[in-house]
Design an enzyme around this catalytic site. Structure first.
Site, PDB file in Angstrom:
ATOM      1  CG  HIS A  52      -0.406   0.088   2.534  1.00  0.00           C
ATOM      2  ND1 HIS A  52       0.390  -0.894   3.076  1.00  0.00           N
ATOM      3  CD2 HIS A  52      -0.504   1.053   3.495  1.00  0.00           C
ATOM      4  CE1 HIS A  52       0.754  -0.552   4.297  1.00  0.00           C
ATOM      5  NE2 HIS A  52       0.235   0.633   4.576  1.00  0.00           N
ATOM      6  CG  HIS A  54      -0.013   4.371   4.731  1.00  0.00           C
ATOM      7  ND1 HIS A  54      -0.778   3.595   5.566  1.00  0.00           N
ATOM      8  CD2 HIS A  54      -0.820   5.373   4.303  1.00  0.00           C
ATOM      9  CE1 HIS A  54      -1.991   4.105   5.649  1.00  0.00           C
ATOM     10  NE2 HIS A  54      -2.046   5.176   4.887  1.00  0.00           N
ATOM     11  CG  ASP A  56       4.660   3.092   7.507  1.00  0.00           C
ATOM     12  OD1 ASP A  56       3.779   3.582   6.766  1.00  0.00           O
ATOM     13  OD2 ASP A  56       4.424   2.218   8.358  1.00  0.00           O
ATOM     14  CG  HIS A  57       4.135   0.069   4.354  1.00  0.00           C
ATOM     15  ND1 HIS A  57       4.118  -1.226   4.794  1.00  0.00           N
ATOM     16  CD2 HIS A  57       3.669   0.821   5.374  1.00  0.00           C
ATOM     17  CE1 HIS A  57       3.646  -1.262   6.043  1.00  0.00           C
ATOM     18  NE2 HIS A  57       3.371  -0.025   6.411  1.00  0.00           N
ATOM     19  CG  HIS A 110      -4.153   0.202   6.609  1.00  0.00           C
ATOM     20  ND1 HIS A 110      -4.105   0.807   7.844  1.00  0.00           N
ATOM     21  CD2 HIS A 110      -2.946   0.458   6.026  1.00  0.00           C
ATOM     22  CE1 HIS A 110      -2.928   1.408   7.995  1.00  0.00           C
ATOM     23  NE2 HIS A 110      -2.215   1.215   6.913  1.00  0.00           N
ATOM     24  CG  ASP A 127       0.580  -1.194   7.744  1.00  0.00           C
ATOM     25  OD1 ASP A 127       1.483  -2.025   7.939  1.00  0.00           O
ATOM     26  OD2 ASP A 127       0.764   0.038   7.730  1.00  0.00           O
ATOM     27  CG  HIS A 165       3.964  -1.725  11.338  1.00  0.00           C
ATOM     28  ND1 HIS A 165       4.719  -0.606  11.604  1.00  0.00           N
ATOM     29  CD2 HIS A 165       3.230  -1.425  10.242  1.00  0.00           C
ATOM     30  CE1 HIS A 165       4.446   0.335  10.710  1.00  0.00           C
ATOM     31  NE2 HIS A 165       3.542  -0.136   9.857  1.00  0.00           N
TER      32      HIS A 165
HETATM   33 FE    FE Z   1       2.638   0.895   8.174  1.00  0.00          FE
HETATM   34 ZN    ZN Z   2      -0.060   1.642   6.530  1.00  0.00          ZN
END
Ligand code: FE
Ligand code: ZN
Length: 249
Positions: A52, A54, A56-57, A110, A127, A165
């Site tokens: 996805h 985001h 942090d990915h 999400h 996530d 995570h």
């Molecule tokens: Fe994340």
């Molecule tokens: Zn995420």
């Protein structure tokens, strides 16, 4: 097939998948730790996979693409939000890695475009599904997320779950608050605490393990329903209430 777990940022995981000469990176939040692992192993990725959009990915996408000339593969429905996307995939297109078919599951909730890659008995869930938890509902409602998690639950119990995570221990504290009588959950938490004390990842989990212990996959649990005062509600509504409680835990 070999899979390397790479801790990134505070509590993210990126993954390296190696099959024969083929190598892919999943969800590189940042390039540096991924580069270090690749150097140590002597692997060169030809693909970057994103579950996805985001940051942090996908934060390491462009740097790794530049360094290795890797092709970026991610949710076609979210093409505009995936930096450097080359190949947009969905359930219909699926994908192929190292000559093997890869299942792509569309799992909105999400985020609108979230996908899970299923590669040779390994599910990279980003996530959407965590061990003992699930992602927050940023771009979908409870029925949408419940449908997505139900889709993941149709995978074989032996499917290994590699999520985005290391949240397992804090997820587990919430899970125990709803279902203190779940002995499989108690046993899993002992294992999780020991792993974290040693600094080891709690992943991969398996779908079978998650079905027995993850409250977000257990809206049919009598103990959870009683704790929530929702003995007669629909699974999707119970799921929604579990999610709300976790947001405020
Ligand atoms: Fe994340
Ligand atoms: Zn995420």
């Amino acid at each position: 097939m070999k899979i390397e777990i790479i801790p990134c940022l505070e509590d993210n995981y990126a993954y390296l998948i190696k099959a024969g000469e083929h190598c892919a990176v999943v969800d590189p939040s940042e390039a540096a730790p991924v580069n270090a692992a690749l150097d140590r192993l002597g692997w060169e990725p030809s693909f970057i996979l994103n579950t996805h959009h985001h940051i942090d990915h996908v934060g390491g996408n462009l740097e790794l693409k530049k360094e290795y000339g890797a092709t970026i593969v991610g949710p076609g429905k979210d093409a505009a939000r995936i930096p450097g996307l080359d190949v947009g995939v969905d359930e219909e297109s699926g994908w192929e890695f190292a000559g093997e078919k890869v299942r792509v599951l569309e799992v909105p909730g999400h985020t609108r475009g979230a996908i899970t890659f299923v590669i040779g008995g390994n599910a990279f869930t980003g996530d959407t599904l965590f061990s003992l938890g699930c992602g927050r509902l940023f771009e979908g409602d409870a029925p949408t997320m419940w449908a997505s998690l139900s889709k993941l639950m149709s995978l074989p119990n032996a499917t290994r779950i590699y999520c985005g995570h290391e949240y397992t221990e804090s997820n587990g504290r919430f899970a125990l608050s709803l279902e203190p009588g779940n002995s499989a959950l108690g046993a899993r938490m002992t294992e999780v605490k020991n792993a974290r004390m040693e600094g080891w990842p709690t992943l991969p989990s398996t779908m079978g393990q998650e079905k027995k212990t993850n409250p977000f996959l257990r809206p049919d649990s009598w103990e959870i329903r009683k704790a929530l005062g929702m003995t007669n509600a629909d699974d999707a509504d119970v799921f929604g209430e579990i999610r709300r409680r976790k947001d405020n835990f």
